[in-house]
Scaffold this motif. Structure first.
Motif, PDB file in Angstrom:
ATOM      1  N   ALA A   1      -2.190 -12.518   0.571  1.00 37.90           N
ATOM      2  CA  ALA A   1      -0.971 -11.908   0.025  1.00 37.90           C
ATOM      3  C   ALA A   1      -1.033 -10.387   0.133  1.00 37.90           C
ATOM      4  O   ALA A   1      -0.026  -9.731   0.451  1.00 37.90           O
ATOM      5  CB  ALA A   1      -0.773 -12.329  -1.426  1.00 37.90           C
ATOM      6  N   ARG A   2      -2.215  -9.822  -0.083  1.00 37.48           N
ATOM      7  CA  ARG A   2      -2.388  -8.359   0.042  1.00 37.48           C
ATOM      8  C   ARG A   2      -2.165  -7.911   1.481  1.00 37.48           C
ATOM      9  O   ARG A   2      -1.561  -6.882   1.739  1.00 37.48           O
ATOM     10  CB  ARG A   2      -3.796  -7.984  -0.442  1.00 37.48           C
TER      11      ARG A   2
ATOM     12  N   THR B   1       1.526  -7.993   2.260  1.00 37.83           N
ATOM     13  CA  THR B   1       2.164  -6.796   1.713  1.00 37.83           C
ATOM     14  C   THR B   1       1.956  -5.613   2.639  1.00 37.83           C
ATOM     15  O   THR B   1       2.880  -4.823   2.881  1.00 37.83           O
ATOM     16  CB  THR B   1       1.609  -6.488   0.303  1.00 37.83           C
TER      17      THR B   1
ATOM     18  N   GLN C   1       4.349  -5.926   5.464  1.00 40.07           N
ATOM     19  CA  GLN C   1       5.717  -5.620   5.036  1.00 40.07           C
ATOM     20  C   GLN C   1       5.937  -4.133   4.785  1.00 40.07           C
ATOM     21  O   GLN C   1       7.006  -3.609   5.085  1.00 40.07           O
ATOM     22  CB  GLN C   1       6.066  -6.411   3.778  1.00 40.07           C
ATOM     23  N   ASP C   2       4.928  -3.455   4.237  1.00 39.64           N
ATOM     24  CA  ASP C   2       5.144  -2.044   3.897  1.00 39.64           C
ATOM     25  C   ASP C   2       4.830  -1.087   5.052  1.00 39.64           C
ATOM     26  O   ASP C   2       4.901   0.124   4.896  1.00 39.64           O
ATOM     27  CB  ASP C   2       4.394  -1.644   2.626  1.00 39.64           C
TER      28      ASP C   2
END
Length: 112
Positions: free
Chosen positions: A93-94, A97, A100-101
């Protein structure tokens, strides 16, 4: 996407990389996590998309980020409890992220 998991000697990072790979396979992601140590990082960084840096290496974050930047490789400092993530889902999940960022600048979805 090729992910380098970096710790001081490479032992703890092996467990984290294996867990990330299992979680990625379970989700159908073509992501490959590879364990390495801080000494070998220089040789492996150019063939990677993301560096996950062990929390104990936080004092080296700026130097490693500067090493990674010319290659377009993002660097993420792992949370203090990263080594306790027994199934790799929190680290996955990290990583998602970071994709995505924009931390991962050239995610092709495929390992190099």
């Amino acid at each position: 996407m090729r992910i380098l998991v970096v710790c001081g000697a490479g032992a703890s990072s092996t467990f984290v990389a294996q867990r990330i790979n299992g979680a990625a396979r379970a989700q159908g992601l073509a992501w490959l996590a590879v364990a390495t140590n801080e000494v070998s990082l220089t040789d492996e960084i150019a063939s990677s998309d993301l560096v996950l840096l062990g929390p104990h290496l936080a004092p080296h974050l700026a130097r490693i980020s500067a090493l990674a930047a010319p290659n377009g490789v993002g660097v993420v400092l792992m949370d203090a409890d990263a080594f306790a993530d027994v199934d790799g889902t929190r680290m996955l999940a990290r990583i998602a992220t970071a994709v995505q960022d924009g931390t991962v600048r050239h995610d092709s979805g495929e390992p190099h």
